[in-house]
Design a protein around this motif. Structure first.
Motif, short mmCIF file in Angstrom:
data_model
loop_
_atom_site.label_atom_id
_atom_site.label_comp_id
_atom_site.label_asym_id
_atom_site.label_seq_id
_atom_site.Cartn_x
_atom_site.Cartn_y
_atom_site.Cartn_z
N ARG A 1 39.94 47.03 38.60
CA ARG A 1 40.38 48.42 38.46
C ARG A 1 39.32 49.32 39.09
N PRO A 2 39.59 50.60 39.28
CA PRO A 2 38.56 51.48 39.82
C PRO A 2 37.28 51.40 38.99
N GLY A 3 36.18 51.24 39.69
CA GLY A 3 34.90 51.13 39.01
C GLY A 3 34.49 49.71 38.66
N SER A 4 35.34 48.72 38.91
CA SER A 4 34.96 47.33 38.64
C SER A 4 33.70 46.97 39.43
N ARG A 5 32.85 46.17 38.81
CA ARG A 5 31.59 45.77 39.43
C ARG A 5 31.78 44.41 40.11
N VAL A 6 31.51 44.38 41.40
CA VAL A 6 31.77 43.19 42.22
C VAL A 6 30.45 42.68 42.79
N ALA A 7 30.07 41.46 42.40
CA ALA A 7 28.86 40.84 42.93
C ALA A 7 29.12 40.32 44.34
N LEU A 8 28.16 40.52 45.22
CA LEU A 8 28.23 39.99 46.58
C LEU A 8 27.20 38.87 46.69
N VAL A 9 27.70 37.65 46.87
CA VAL A 9 26.86 36.46 46.84
C VAL A 9 27.01 35.70 48.14
N ALA A 10 25.89 35.28 48.71
CA ALA A 10 25.89 34.44 49.92
C ALA A 10 25.55 33.02 49.48
N ALA A 11 26.58 32.23 49.22
CA ALA A 11 26.38 30.86 48.73
C ALA A 11 26.34 29.85 49.85
N ALA A 12 26.65 30.28 51.08
CA ALA A 12 26.76 29.34 52.21
C ALA A 12 25.87 29.80 53.35
N GLY A 13 26.48 30.28 54.46
CA GLY A 13 25.73 30.63 55.65
C GLY A 13 25.11 32.01 55.59
N PRO A 14 24.15 32.29 56.48
CA PRO A 14 23.47 33.58 56.51
C PRO A 14 24.35 34.67 57.10
N LEU A 15 24.06 35.88 56.73
CA LEU A 15 24.83 37.05 57.20
C LEU A 15 24.26 37.58 58.51
N PRO A 16 25.12 38.09 59.40
CA PRO A 16 24.62 38.76 60.61
C PRO A 16 24.00 40.09 60.23
N ALA B 1 27.13 34.24 34.91
CA ALA B 1 26.74 34.43 33.52
C ALA B 1 26.75 35.90 33.09
N ASP B 2 26.87 36.82 34.02
CA ASP B 2 26.75 38.25 33.72
C ASP B 2 28.09 38.80 33.21
N PRO B 3 28.20 39.14 31.92
CA PRO B 3 29.48 39.67 31.41
C PRO B 3 29.80 41.06 31.92
N GLY B 4 28.82 41.71 32.57
CA GLY B 4 29.07 43.05 33.10
C GLY B 4 29.65 43.06 34.50
N LEU B 5 29.88 41.88 35.08
CA LEU B 5 30.49 41.78 36.40
C LEU B 5 31.96 41.41 36.26
N ASP B 6 32.79 41.95 37.17
CA ASP B 6 34.22 41.70 37.12
C ASP B 6 34.70 40.72 38.18
N ALA B 7 33.91 40.53 39.24
CA ALA B 7 34.31 39.64 40.32
C ALA B 7 33.07 39.19 41.08
N ILE B 8 33.21 38.06 41.78
CA ILE B 8 32.20 37.59 42.72
C ILE B 8 32.90 37.42 44.05
N TRP B 9 32.46 38.19 45.04
CA TRP B 9 33.06 38.11 46.37
C TRP B 9 32.04 37.46 47.29
N PHE B 10 32.36 36.28 47.77
CA PHE B 10 31.43 35.54 48.61
C PHE B 10 31.39 36.18 50.00
N LEU B 11 30.19 36.42 50.47
CA LEU B 11 30.01 37.23 51.67
C LEU B 11 30.54 36.56 52.92
N ARG B 12 30.38 35.25 53.03
CA ARG B 12 30.89 34.54 54.20
C ARG B 12 30.97 33.05 53.89
N GLY B 13 31.53 32.30 54.85
CA GLY B 13 31.58 30.85 54.74
C GLY B 13 30.42 30.25 55.51
#
Length: 311
Positions: A8-23, A71-83
């Motif tokens: 919903r508006p205001g949801s907290r979304v973690a940005l995680v790089a679990a694989a390759g590096p970002l440009p 583990a963070d209950p204050g996060l609503d989603a984890i969006w993986f940055l890239r493959g």
């Protein structure tokens, strides 16, 4: 299956790089995209890292970011940055029970197929869909991304991009229902024999791939066959097999011909050409949600909500 709460508006979304590096600029672009959807981005501590040239940080760093977000209950989603590559290296370092304790949407595709398979083992719906760092995020991708993450109702028959055929091609006609499971073909095959292997019985298997030679695609499909995966599924929905360097050359089959050869005798409905995978117009598919494949009509229908009402 546990459905994560709707965003919903205001949801907290973690940005995680679990694989390759970002440009360069990739993390900033992803944060802007999250904000454009009305959510609050939370960048992982190590998401700008690089290790060995093809990893976004050491295994310890990447695992720490994912573990902390789960583990963070204050996060609503984890969006993986890239493959890229790297998620398989950390699967056994992650505290997966935290996902069921604090359900949240896991979003990504390609190499992040390994994360989705782990989420299935944890009993939580996750989302095979676009990454946030890309320069382009077409309207079509957005319009199939947001509803499944924000609306606690079945999405119904999924649309096709304007200007396309408007349907997939039937390799074997028929209808089938079952939970959606799958992702990148290489990752599905690579996790066989591990604790994170796909649980295919009665599922609608969906698959996509990029950059593989025809004989490698043959080998991957044959691996699934020999492992019993293909004999257990109720139907198969095939997305983009893109950038195949030797397709149809020097007597090699086309991707369609190979799929017909390797899959056509399974006796289940199969359709080829759905808009998901390494393409701009990329569906977001909720893994673990019950779906109906109508291969003759060339359609895929989501029969259940992918997210739950927020309490």
């Amino acid at each position: 299956m546990i459905r994560p709460p709707a965003l919903r508006p205001g949801s907290r979304v973690a940005l995680v790089a679990a694989a390759g590096p970002l440009p360069p600029g990739g993390v900033e672009r992803a944060m802007d995209r999250v904000r454009a959807f009305g959510w609050e981005p939370v960048a992982g501590r190590f998401c700008r890292g690089r290790c060995s040239g093809y990893l976004a940080g050491t295994d310890d760093e990447r695992a720490a970011d994912l573990d902390a977000a789960l583990a963070d209950p204050g996060l609503d989603a984890i969006w993986f940055l890239r493959g890229g590559y790297g998620t398989m290296r950390i699967l056994d370092r992650i505290g997966w029970p935290a996902l069921a304790a604090h359900p949240k949407a896991l979003i990504g595709f390609s190499d992040n197929t390994a994360v989705h398979l782990a989420a299935q083992r944890a009993g939580v719906v996750s989302f095979h869909g676009p990454h946030p760092h890309t320069a382009e995020f077409p309207d079509f991708a957005r319009d199939t991304f947001l509803p499944v993450l924000t609306e606690p109702r079945p999405a119904g028959v999924l649309p096709f991009p304007a200007g396309s055929a408007g349907r997939a091609e039937a390799l074997v006609e028929g209808q089938a229902e079952g939970p959606l499971l799958g992702g990148n073909l290489s990752l599905v095959a690579s996790t066989l024999g591990t604790p994170f292997a796909i649980q295919p019985r009665g599922a609608i298997l969906f698959m996509e791939e990029v950059g593989e030679h025809v004989y490698r695609l043959d080998r991957l499909l044959s691996h699934l066959k020999l492992a019993g995966v293909l004999d257990a599924v109720a139907g198969i929905a095939i997305g983009a097999f893109s950038e195949v360097p030797d397709e149809g050359s020097d007597g090699r089959p086309t991707v369609r011909e190979l799929l017909q050869d390797r899959l056509g005798g399974l006796g289940v409905p199969i359709a080829f050409g759905f808009p998901f995978g390494h393409v701009d117009d990329n569906w977001t598919l909720p893994m673990g949600v019950r779906a109906r494949l109508d291969a003759g009509a060339g359609t895929l229908e989501l029969l259940e909500p992918a997210v739950a009402e927020r309490g």
